[in-house]
Design a protein around this motif. Structure first.
Motif, PDB file in Angstrom:
ATOM      1  N   ARG A   1     -22.555  -0.368 -64.409  1.00 22.49           N
ATOM      2  CA  ARG A   1     -22.287   0.114 -65.744  1.00 22.49           C
ATOM      3  C   ARG A   1     -20.957   0.883 -65.785  1.00 22.49           C
ATOM      4  O   ARG A   1     -20.131   0.612 -66.644  1.00 22.49           O
ATOM      5  N   VAL A   2     -20.746   1.800 -64.871  1.00 29.46           N
ATOM      6  CA  VAL A   2     -19.536   2.613 -64.880  1.00 29.46           C
ATOM      7  C   VAL A   2     -18.291   1.756 -64.707  1.00 29.46           C
ATOM      8  O   VAL A   2     -17.305   1.928 -65.410  1.00 29.46           O
ATOM      9  N   ARG A   3     -18.347   0.801 -63.768  1.00 32.77           N
ATOM     10  CA  ARG A   3     -17.183  -0.061 -63.518  1.00 32.77           C
ATOM     11  C   ARG A   3     -16.814  -0.863 -64.756  1.00 32.77           C
ATOM     12  O   ARG A   3     -15.653  -0.970 -65.119  1.00 32.77           O
ATOM     13  N   VAL A   4     -17.814  -1.459 -65.405  1.00 29.47           N
ATOM     14  CA  VAL A   4     -17.550  -2.298 -66.574  1.00 29.47           C
ATOM     15  C   VAL A   4     -17.045  -1.457 -67.729  1.00 29.47           C
ATOM     16  O   VAL A   4     -16.061  -1.815 -68.390  1.00 29.47           O
ATOM     17  N   GLU A   5     -17.666  -0.319 -67.979  1.00 29.45           N
ATOM     18  CA  GLU A   5     -17.221   0.541 -69.076  1.00 29.45           C
ATOM     19  C   GLU A   5     -15.816   1.080 -68.830  1.00 29.45           C
ATOM     20  O   GLU A   5     -15.007   1.173 -69.758  1.00 29.45           O
ATOM     21  N   ALA A   6     -15.510   1.422 -67.576  1.00 30.76           N
ATOM     22  CA  ALA A   6     -14.157   1.890 -67.252  1.00 30.76           C
ATOM     23  C   ALA A   6     -13.134   0.765 -67.442  1.00 30.76           C
ATOM     24  O   ALA A   6     -12.043   0.985 -67.981  1.00 30.76           O
ATOM     25  N   ARG A 132     -19.001   6.485 -44.619  1.00 29.77           N
ATOM     26  CA  ARG A 132     -20.362   7.007 -44.796  1.00 29.77           C
ATOM     27  C   ARG A 132     -20.442   8.040 -45.913  1.00 29.77           C
ATOM     28  O   ARG A 132     -21.437   8.111 -46.624  1.00 29.77           O
ATOM     29  N   ASP A 133     -19.416   8.868 -46.039  1.00 30.86           N
ATOM     30  CA  ASP A 133     -19.447   9.977 -47.000  1.00 30.86           C
ATOM     31  C   ASP A 133     -18.901   9.613 -48.377  1.00 30.86           C
ATOM     32  O   ASP A 133     -18.896  10.450 -49.267  1.00 30.86           O
ATOM     33  N   ASP A 134     -18.445   8.393 -48.547  1.00 27.06           N
ATOM     34  CA  ASP A 134     -17.922   7.943 -49.838  1.00 27.06           C
ATOM     35  C   ASP A 134     -19.062   7.887 -50.848  1.00 27.06           C
ATOM     36  O   ASP A 134     -20.127   7.336 -50.572  1.00 27.06           O
ATOM     37  N   ARG A 135     -18.848   8.445 -52.020  1.00 21.97           N
ATOM     38  CA  ARG A 135     -19.886   8.492 -53.059  1.00 21.97           C
ATOM     39  C   ARG A 135     -20.328   7.088 -53.488  1.00 21.97           C
ATOM     40  O   ARG A 135     -21.454   6.892 -53.920  1.00 21.97           O
ATOM     41  N   ALA A 136     -19.445   6.111 -53.359  1.00 18.61           N
ATOM     42  CA  ALA A 136     -19.758   4.738 -53.767  1.00 18.61           C
ATOM     43  C   ALA A 136     -20.358   3.926 -52.625  1.00 18.61           C
ATOM     44  O   ALA A 136     -20.395   2.709 -52.679  1.00 18.61           O
ATOM     45  N   THR A 137     -20.844   4.616 -51.582  1.00 14.03           N
ATOM     46  CA  THR A 137     -21.394   3.939 -50.414  1.00 14.03           C
ATOM     47  C   THR A 137     -22.764   4.508 -50.081  1.00 14.03           C
ATOM     48  O   THR A 137     -22.979   5.715 -50.166  1.00 14.03           O
ATOM     49  N   ARG A 159     -26.924   6.694 -58.468  1.00 10.52           N
ATOM     50  CA  ARG A 159     -26.084   7.822 -58.051  1.00 10.52           C
ATOM     51  C   ARG A 159     -24.602   7.579 -58.328  1.00 10.52           C
ATOM     52  O   ARG A 159     -23.899   8.456 -58.813  1.00 10.52           O
ATOM     53  N   ALA A 160     -24.120   6.386 -58.020  1.00  4.84           N
ATOM     54  CA  ALA A 160     -22.677   6.151 -58.077  1.00  4.84           C
ATOM     55  C   ALA A 160     -22.241   5.160 -59.141  1.00  4.84           C
ATOM     56  O   ALA A 160     -21.072   5.133 -59.502  1.00  4.84           O
ATOM     57  N   GLY A 161     -23.160   4.360 -59.634  1.00 10.57           N
ATOM     58  CA  GLY A 161     -22.745   3.303 -60.544  1.00 10.57           C
ATOM     59  C   GLY A 161     -23.229   3.439 -61.963  1.00 10.57           C
ATOM     60  O   GLY A 161     -22.983   2.566 -62.788  1.00 10.57           O
ATOM     61  N   GLY A 162     -23.955   4.518 -62.273  1.00 12.54           N
ATOM     62  CA  GLY A 162     -24.441   4.706 -63.629  1.00 12.54           C
ATOM     63  C   GLY A 162     -25.637   3.839 -63.964  1.00 12.54           C
ATOM     64  O   GLY A 162     -26.030   3.743 -65.110  1.00 12.54           O
ATOM     65  N   GLY A 163     -26.230   3.189 -62.971  1.00 15.11           N
ATOM     66  CA  GLY A 163     -27.394   2.347 -63.208  1.00 15.11           C
ATOM     67  C   GLY A 163     -26.995   0.938 -63.600  1.00 15.11           C
ATOM     68  O   GLY A 163     -25.827   0.609 -63.756  1.00 15.11           O
ATOM     69  N   SER A 164     -27.985   0.112 -63.775  1.00 18.91           N
ATOM     70  CA  SER A 164     -27.767  -1.285 -64.161  1.00 18.91           C
ATOM     71  C   SER A 164     -27.605  -1.401 -65.671  1.00 18.91           C
ATOM     72  O   SER A 164     -28.045  -0.535 -66.421  1.00 18.91           O
ATOM     73  N   ILE A 165     -27.018  -2.482 -66.096  1.00 23.97           N
ATOM     74  CA  ILE A 165     -26.879  -2.773 -67.523  1.00 23.97           C
ATOM     75  C   ILE A 165     -28.173  -3.425 -67.982  1.00 23.97           C
ATOM     76  O   ILE A 165     -28.628  -4.398 -67.377  1.00 23.97           O
ATOM     77  N   ALA A 166     -28.749  -2.886 -69.037  1.00 27.02           N
ATOM     78  CA  ALA A 166     -30.012  -3.419 -69.547  1.00 27.02           C
ATOM     79  C   ALA A 166     -29.798  -4.809 -70.124  1.00 27.02           C
ATOM     80  O   ALA A 166     -28.731  -5.125 -70.665  1.00 27.02           O
TER      81      ALA A 166
END
Length: 180
Positions: A1-6, A132-137, A159-166
């Protein structure tokens, strides 16, 4: 969700302006348009059995697996023209994970993807700390069952992606991506 919206925000705000990593915007939009909001995934694993398991588990989670290869370099070639991946699983020993994850991060079609690093538990400290410490990992331990893998994917996406797109949003999203 975050990637697509960005990507949508950037496409609308700066449709013809070059900026750092601007080459990642179009693959994200193309991937969302192609999949009509269904998340896409890719797999990098040296063992064919591991690749098969991850592909199966990702499909069961609702992902479209668009590529699955033994190395990050092979994945980049395999993904040409397929859009981007929202999630990439990288599995193997520490050296394969370190190399594979860096290769994935260096490609436009996977550079902003969420990563699941699948490693044997005793080997986790040998995986590069910056990965390992990357928020997107997220880290998942090889040998555990598909339910723990699914939980690790869900946790990382929340946590890192804003969840799935409904599914109710996917058609409108596809139209918006095409317009952008």
């Amino acid at each position: 969700r975050v990637r697509v919206e960005a990507a949508l925000a950037l496409a609308h705000a700066m449709p013809s302006t070059s900026f750092a990593r601007c080459d990642t915007v179009v693959p994200v939009l193309a991937g969302a348009l192609r999949s009509a909001g269904k998340p896409s995934a890719a797999v990098v694993a040296t063992q064919a059995e591991d690749r098969g398991n991850f592909e199966k588990w990702l499909r069961e989670k609702g992902f479209e697996v668009i590529a699955s290869e033994a190395t990050g370099a092979a994945l980049a070639q395999s993904m040409a023209g397929r859009g981007s991946a929202e999630l990439v699983v990288v599995a193997g020993g520490p050296s394969e994970i370190n190399q594979g994850a860096r290769s994935v991060r260096g490609q436009a079609m996977t550079g902003s993807a969420l990563l699941v690093l699948a490693v044997q538990e005793p080997d986790v400290t040998a995986v590069d700390r910056s990965l390992r410490d990357d928020r997107a990992t997220g880290v998942w331990f090889l040998g555990r069952g598909p339910e723990t893998f699914g939980a690790a994917v869900d946790d990382l996406m929340r946590r890192a992606g804003g969840g799935s797109i409904a599914s109710t949003e996917s058609e409108a999203l596809a139209v918006e991506c095409a317009d952008a």
